[in-house]
Write a protein that holds these residues in place. Structure first.
Motif, PDB file in Angstrom:
ATOM      1  N   THR A   1     -21.786 105.627   8.652  1.00 16.54           N
ATOM      2  CA  THR A   1     -23.149 105.261   9.059  1.00 16.54           C
ATOM      3  C   THR A   1     -23.358 105.717  10.502  1.00 16.54           C
ATOM      4  O   THR A   1     -22.395 105.895  11.246  1.00 16.54           O
ATOM      5  CB  THR A   1     -23.361 103.742   8.965  1.00 16.54           C
ATOM      6  N   PRO A   2     -24.590 105.947  10.919  1.00 11.93           N
ATOM      7  CA  PRO A   2     -24.826 106.466  12.274  1.00 11.93           C
ATOM      8  C   PRO A   2     -24.290 105.499  13.330  1.00 11.93           C
ATOM      9  O   PRO A   2     -24.226 104.288  13.111  1.00 11.93           O
ATOM     10  CB  PRO A   2     -26.349 106.576  12.348  1.00 11.93           C
TER      11      PRO A   2
ATOM     12  N   GLN B   1     -12.938 112.625   3.791  1.00  9.07           N
ATOM     13  CA  GLN B   1     -13.547 113.785   3.124  1.00  9.07           C
ATOM     14  C   GLN B   1     -15.063 113.646   3.091  1.00  9.07           C
ATOM     15  O   GLN B   1     -15.802 114.589   3.370  1.00  9.07           O
ATOM     16  CB  GLN B   1     -13.031 113.908   1.687  1.00  9.07           C
ATOM     17  N   ILE B   2     -15.521 112.450   2.771  1.00  5.68           N
ATOM     18  CA  ILE B   2     -16.971 112.236   2.681  1.00  5.68           C
ATOM     19  C   ILE B   2     -17.610 112.365   4.061  1.00  5.68           C
ATOM     20  O   ILE B   2     -18.640 113.019   4.227  1.00  5.68           O
ATOM     21  CB  ILE B   2     -17.266 110.851   2.066  1.00  5.68           C
ATOM     22  N   ALA B   3     -16.966 111.756   5.059  1.00  3.42           N
ATOM     23  CA  ALA B   3     -17.519 111.834   6.420  1.00  3.42           C
ATOM     24  C   ALA B   3     -17.528 113.273   6.916  1.00  3.42           C
ATOM     25  O   ALA B   3     -18.380 113.664   7.712  1.00  3.42           O
ATOM     26  CB  ALA B   3     -16.684 110.959   7.365  1.00  3.42           C
ATOM     27  N   GLY B   4     -16.598 114.077   6.424  1.00  2.00           N
ATOM     28  CA  GLY B   4     -16.520 115.475   6.828  1.00  2.00           C
ATOM     29  C   GLY B   4     -17.480 116.371   6.070  1.00  2.00           C
ATOM     30  O   GLY B   4     -17.540 117.569   6.291  1.00  2.00           O
ATOM     31  N   GLY B   5     -18.251 115.774   5.138  1.00  3.86           N
ATOM     32  CA  GLY B   5     -19.254 116.557   4.423  1.00  3.86           C
ATOM     33  C   GLY B   5     -18.764 117.219   3.156  1.00  3.86           C
ATOM     34  O   GLY B   5     -19.473 118.023   2.562  1.00  3.86           O
TER      35      GLY B   5
ATOM     36  N   ALA C   1     -20.259 102.873  21.640  1.00  5.96           N
ATOM     37  CA  ALA C   1     -20.917 102.771  20.327  1.00  5.96           C
ATOM     38  C   ALA C   1     -19.972 102.184  19.295  1.00  5.96           C
ATOM     39  O   ALA C   1     -18.755 102.211  19.446  1.00  5.96           O
ATOM     40  CB  ALA C   1     -21.370 104.159  19.879  1.00  5.96           C
ATOM     41  N   HIS C   2     -20.570 101.637  18.222  1.00  9.53           N
ATOM     42  CA  HIS C   2     -19.839 101.287  17.005  1.00  9.53           C
ATOM     43  C   HIS C   2     -20.108 102.408  16.018  1.00  9.53           C
ATOM     44  O   HIS C   2     -21.265 102.666  15.686  1.00  9.53           O
ATOM     45  CB  HIS C   2     -20.350  99.964  16.406  1.00  9.53           C
ATOM     46  N   TYR C   3     -19.039 103.047  15.556  1.00  7.78           N
ATOM     47  CA  TYR C   3     -19.231 104.181  14.648  1.00  7.78           C
ATOM     48  C   TYR C   3     -18.096 104.184  13.637  1.00  7.78           C
ATOM     49  O   TYR C   3     -16.935 104.263  14.010  1.00  7.78           O
ATOM     50  CB  TYR C   3     -19.239 105.486  15.452  1.00  7.78           C
ATOM     51  N   ASP C   4     -18.481 104.074  12.329  1.00  9.38           N
ATOM     52  CA  ASP C   4     -17.449 103.985  11.285  1.00  9.38           C
ATOM     53  C   ASP C   4     -17.387 105.231  10.419  1.00  9.38           C
ATOM     54  O   ASP C   4     -16.882 105.191   9.296  1.00  9.38           O
ATOM     55  CB  ASP C   4     -17.690 102.754  10.407  1.00  9.38           C
TER      56      ASP C   4
ATOM     57  N   SER D   1     -32.985  94.105   7.867  1.00 12.90           N
ATOM     58  CA  SER D   1     -33.952  94.325   8.933  1.00 12.90           C
ATOM     59  C   SER D   1     -34.195  95.784   9.264  1.00 12.90           C
ATOM     60  O   SER D   1     -35.108  96.109   9.988  1.00 12.90           O
ATOM     61  CB  SER D   1     -33.488  93.607  10.207  1.00 12.90           C
ATOM     62  N   THR D   2     -33.379  96.693   8.772  1.00 11.14           N
ATOM     63  CA  THR D   2     -33.557  98.102   9.131  1.00 11.14           C
ATOM     64  C   THR D   2     -33.448  98.965   7.893  1.00 11.14           C
ATOM     65  O   THR D   2     -32.958  98.559   6.868  1.00 11.14           O
ATOM     66  CB  THR D   2     -32.485  98.577  10.119  1.00 11.14           C
ATOM     67  N   THR D   3     -33.925 100.191   8.059  1.00 12.63           N
ATOM     68  CA  THR D   3     -33.689 101.186   7.020  1.00 12.63           C
ATOM     69  C   THR D   3     -32.574 102.081   7.506  1.00 12.63           C
ATOM     70  O   THR D   3     -32.690 102.684   8.571  1.00 12.63           O
ATOM     71  CB  THR D   3     -34.953 102.033   6.793  1.00 12.63           C
ATOM     72  N   ARG D   4     -31.507 102.158   6.788  1.00 12.35           N
ATOM     73  CA  ARG D   4     -30.365 102.931   7.258  1.00 12.35           C
ATOM     74  C   ARG D   4     -30.370 104.308   6.623  1.00 12.35           C
ATOM     75  O   ARG D   4     -30.731 104.464   5.468  1.00 12.35           O
ATOM     76  CB  ARG D   4     -29.061 102.228   6.912  1.00 12.35           C
ATOM     77  N   THR D   5     -29.964 105.280   7.390  1.00 12.97           N
ATOM     78  CA  THR D   5     -29.690 106.584   6.815  1.00 12.97           C
ATOM     79  C   THR D   5     -28.220 106.852   6.972  1.00 12.97           C
ATOM     80  O   THR D   5     -27.609 106.454   7.944  1.00 12.97           O
ATOM     81  CB  THR D   5     -30.472 107.697   7.547  1.00 12.97           C
ATOM     82  N   CYS D   6     -27.633 107.495   6.020  1.00 14.72           N
ATOM     83  CA  CYS D   6     -26.202 107.746   6.086  1.00 14.72           C
ATOM     84  C   CYS D   6     -25.888 108.960   5.240  1.00 14.72           C
ATOM     85  O   CYS D   6     -26.743 109.434   4.490  1.00 14.72           O
ATOM     86  CB  CYS D   6     -25.419 106.524   5.628  1.00 14.72           C
TER      87      CYS D   6
END
Lengths: 318, 472
Positions: free
Chosen positions: A70-71, B104-108, A64-67, B459-464
């Protein structure tokens, strides 16, 4: 074939404590098992949460590509293909290999010599003092000690170079010369870890029966012959275990080099663990970092299997 | 008590301990937890709890006491907000700071308001960590007036990404030469002139240096040796840069880049007037008199005052070619896209970038304030040595430090190769060639990712985790 549970059930019958049976297992047996699983459940949960699940996730992220923000997106074999063209990967593996060979060899030799030294007859307080002093670096945190050593090894104002200058010698670039920096990382690891190996070897030495030494002395063996023909062969199981864990530990070195040199100068002291960290948390490429971690996993598995295979030729268990 | 009862009791105790450990951390608004790994008494400053108030968490690299008076102001102006400011370490530079923010952000972790300098602005903006402030500024006449009339255009534009105002400027820095006036006098040297050249500089270095490999060595000059900001102080004065003007490609093969690096490495290895920057504590050595000149920004004045060291003054960097330029970087406050209370976060931005906070920073010896009105006050003008005014007047010929979205990747690439030059491991030509190969590969990757993300976003709807991100 009689199962162990059935044997146990018959024993309980004979003792008169067997009650209702469930799947051929007595209630007392079930209670015993239940208590055991309850007691080890926290450890299993911790192992699953902090070890098994992350390892499985890491295997999945290879594709996978995972940064982090983003998912994950499917990457196919791109991360694995990237491994082949990564020149820095070859450099960091070479660095790690040098550290493994140097640190493992020195740790084994020093650990054994120190163990033999503290195993000799001496006053109890001296024995206690020596063992504590030699084991103390093992107890302290690697990063904080590395900070201290960074100051000691500083080229311009470090203690070590000051001593060298007092002796009339030129100061050395301990942390800024690519070769010396690697040597510094190895020597720091040896200083930090040899106490642990000393303890391992000490336990091994104390497991060797004294009668063997006495019998050999009666036959006229000198000190060197005692070591060569009794100590070394009988310490091989301990040496095998120590070598396996030393190699695994040396490949995973991170905080030593991170704090001492930051991986520099250039990539001279960058280890494979540091490289994985850089790819994961500086480039935010968890997929490729997982692929690199997978290669490390493979290398360690292969090396360990090889050591087990080779152990048949040099490890003596009796 | 039987063995079985003892085992049951032990199991129950272990389970209780495990559950207590799991419940020890609360996430989201109202959390009293500080920055992970930081001691709450050292790295957090916050208003007292107030029922019904919305907690807004801000983070900055500046010392916590910078914000104490601003917090009091926030309490008075906006009683519906409870503001908490944490400190994120900038050890390792802005690229490392940006890494910590993203982790920190990725960790919530909750982060509503983020301070970051231009070096990390494009990185965070391209990853949709920051939201544009344009709508807030347009709706707030006071903020609009401040941004356009009390902040220099250069600083304002530095905090923009793709034409949008991503942060409200708070402070900025350039790099000047600090020189020891006492040693200059002892050596019979006149203070350097604003237009001094590299040759003039080298002449001074050779005169004041006394390096014999002993503990009493005196070096003439120490430079950063790593870090885009420190190195660009020299590049820009030779009319060159490690990246092209549009920050899209590597410029390492420009002969002037090699010329700059050769000049610097000759200071170390040929003329022996400068130490290898790796591991060299220039702050301590400057104050101890073992270092005569150094390159630094305004923040170094505070360190000198703390050491009660006053025999120094300031001058522009020596110049070699092209128009006179000073490297400049700005920091500011932005709103995180993950913030669930952007309107309250905007109020916090206004307070934290206002005059109260700005004055506190000036008085603590920090950066140069973005607010011109604060820079004209005596507290700023009279803080530091005689030539302090060169900090603000240099803004008219400032050049922004190169800060592409992959700054956190390219700066370490350059640093790695620089270190092989300073220790003689590689020649300048070898190192720039290798640096160029790596750098250009990363810039190409960045351009490709930018193209892909625009196609992907369309082209997509992203969730993050950045819940309120808008696909632009």
């Amino acid at each position: 074939m009689i199962r162990r549970s059935q044997v146990r059930a018959r024993q309980l019958d004979a003792m008169g404590v067997r009650k209702l049976s469930l799947f051929g297992v007595g209630r007392a047996r079930a209670q015993e098992w239940g208590s055991a699983y309850v007691l080890i459940a926290p450890a299993i949960a911790a192992l699953a949460i902090f070890l098994v699940i992350p390892i499985l996730a890491s295997f999945a992220l290879v594709f996978a590509h995972y940064d982090l923000l983003t998912p994950p997106r499917w990457a196919g074999l791109e991360n694995l293909q990237q491994l082949l063209g990564d020149r820095r990967l070859r450099t960091v593996y070479w660095n790690s290999l040098q550290i493994v060979v140097g640190a493992t060899f020195l740790n084994q030799v020093l650990g054994l010599l120190l163990a033999m030294g503290v195993n000799r007859a001496m006053p109890a307080f001296l024995r206690y003092l020596l063992r504590t002093a030699l084991f103390f670096p093992v107890l302290t945190t690697t990063a904080s000690l590395a900070l201290v050593w960074r100051f000691i090894l500083s080229q311009d104002r470090g203690v070590l170079n000051y001593i060298l200058q007092q002796l009339g010698l030129a100061p050395l670039p301990w942390l800024t010369d690519p070769h010396l920096a690697l040597v510094s990382v190895i020597l720091y690891d040896v200083w930090k870890s040899c106490g642990y190996l000393m303890v391992l070897y000490l336990a091994g030495l104390q497991g060797i029966p004294d009668e063997l030494y006495e019998a050999a002395k009666v036959d006229g063996a000198n000190r060197l012959q005692l070591v060569r023909h009794i100590t070394l062969p009988l310490i091989t199981p301990t040496a095998f275990f120590a070598t396996v864990i030393s190699i695994i530990g040396a490949f995973q070195i991170f905080d030593n080099a991170f704090v001492l040199t930051g991986g520099g100068p250039g990539d001279a002291t960058r280890t494979i663990a540091m490289y994985i960290y850089e790819v994961a948390f500086k480039r935010y490429d968890m997929g490729y970092a997982s692929a690199v971690a997978l290669t490390l996993f493979g290398v360690l598995v292969l090396l360990t299997l090889l050591q087990f295979r080779l152990s048949r030729h040099w490890v003596h268990y009796d | 008590m039987s063995r079985r009862q003892m085992l049951r009791l032990a199991a129950g105790a272990a389970a209780s301990l495990a559950l207590a450990a799991c419940g020890g951390r609360q996430m989201g608004p109202g959390s009293a937890q500080g920055t992970p790994g930081a001691s709450p008494t050292q790295a957090v400053v916050e208003q007292p709890p107030k029922e019904g108030a919305i907690t807004i968490i801000a983070t900055s690299q500046m010392p916590i006491n910078t914000w104490k008076t601003a917090l009091k102001e926030a309490q008075e102006r906006y009683p519906d907000i409870r503001l908490k400011v944490t400190q994120t370490s900038i050890q390792g530079g802005w690229s490392a700071y940006a890494d910590k923010i993203i982790t920190q952000i990725a960790g919530g972790e909750q982060l509503d308001v983020i301070m970051i300098a231009i070096e990390g602005l494009a990185l965070l903006s391209s990853k949709r960590v920051l939201r544009p402030l344009d709508e807030f500024i347009q709706a707030d006449s006071e903020a609009y007036d401040t941004l356009h009339n009390d902040i220099h255009k250069t600083l304002r534009e530095m905090m923009q990404y793709e034409g949008k105002q991503m942060e409200f400027p708070f402070s900025w820095n350039n790099m000047v030469i600090y020189y020891n006036t006492k040693i200059f006098q002892e050596e019979g040297l006149k203070p350097p002139s604003p237009d001094w050249t590299w040759n003039d500089f080298l002449g001074v270095c050779k005169q004041v240096a006394n390096v014999r490999g002993t503990a009493k060595d005196r070096y003439a000059y120490s430079f950063w040796g790593a870090g885009m900001f420190g190195m660009c102080a020299w590049y820009f004065n030779n009319d060159t840069s490690p990246l092209t003007d549009d920050w899209q490609d590597s410029n390492m093969l420009d002969p002037k880049v090699a010329e700059t690096l050769q000049f610097l490495v000759d200071l170390i290895r040929k003329h022996r007037v400068a130490p290898n920057p790796a591991g060299w504590d220039e702050n301590a050595q400057f104050h101890a008199g073992h270092l005569v000149m150094r390159t630094c920004g305004r923040w170094c004045i505070g360190a000198s005052l703390a050491e009660k060291f006053t025999s120094y003054d300031l001058q522009y960097q020596p110049h070699k070619a092209g128009p006179y330029k000073t490297v400049v970087g700005t920091d500011g406050w932005g709103i995180a896209t993950m913030s669930q209370h952007p309107n309250e976060a905007w109020k916090a931005v206004k307070v934290l970038s206002g005059k109260t906070a700005s004055r506190a920073m000036v008085e603590l010896g920090g950066n140069i304030p973005a607010l011109r009105s604060v820079a004209e006050e005596p507290a700023f003008r009279e803080y530091g040595p005689e030539n302090t005014e060169i900090f603000y007047e240099s803004l008219d010929y400032a050049r922004t430090v190169p800060s592409p979205p992959n700054f956190n990747i390219i700066e370490p690439i350059l640093d790695r190769h620089y270190s092989t030059i300073w220790n003689g491991q590689k020649t300048v030509q070898e190192a720039v060639k290798l640096a160029h190969q790596e750098l250009q590969a990363e810039m190409d990757k960045l351009k490709e990712e930018s193209r892909s993300s625009r196609v992907f976003a369309a082209s997509t709807t992203r969730t993050c985790p950045c819940q309120e991100a808008r696909v632009q």
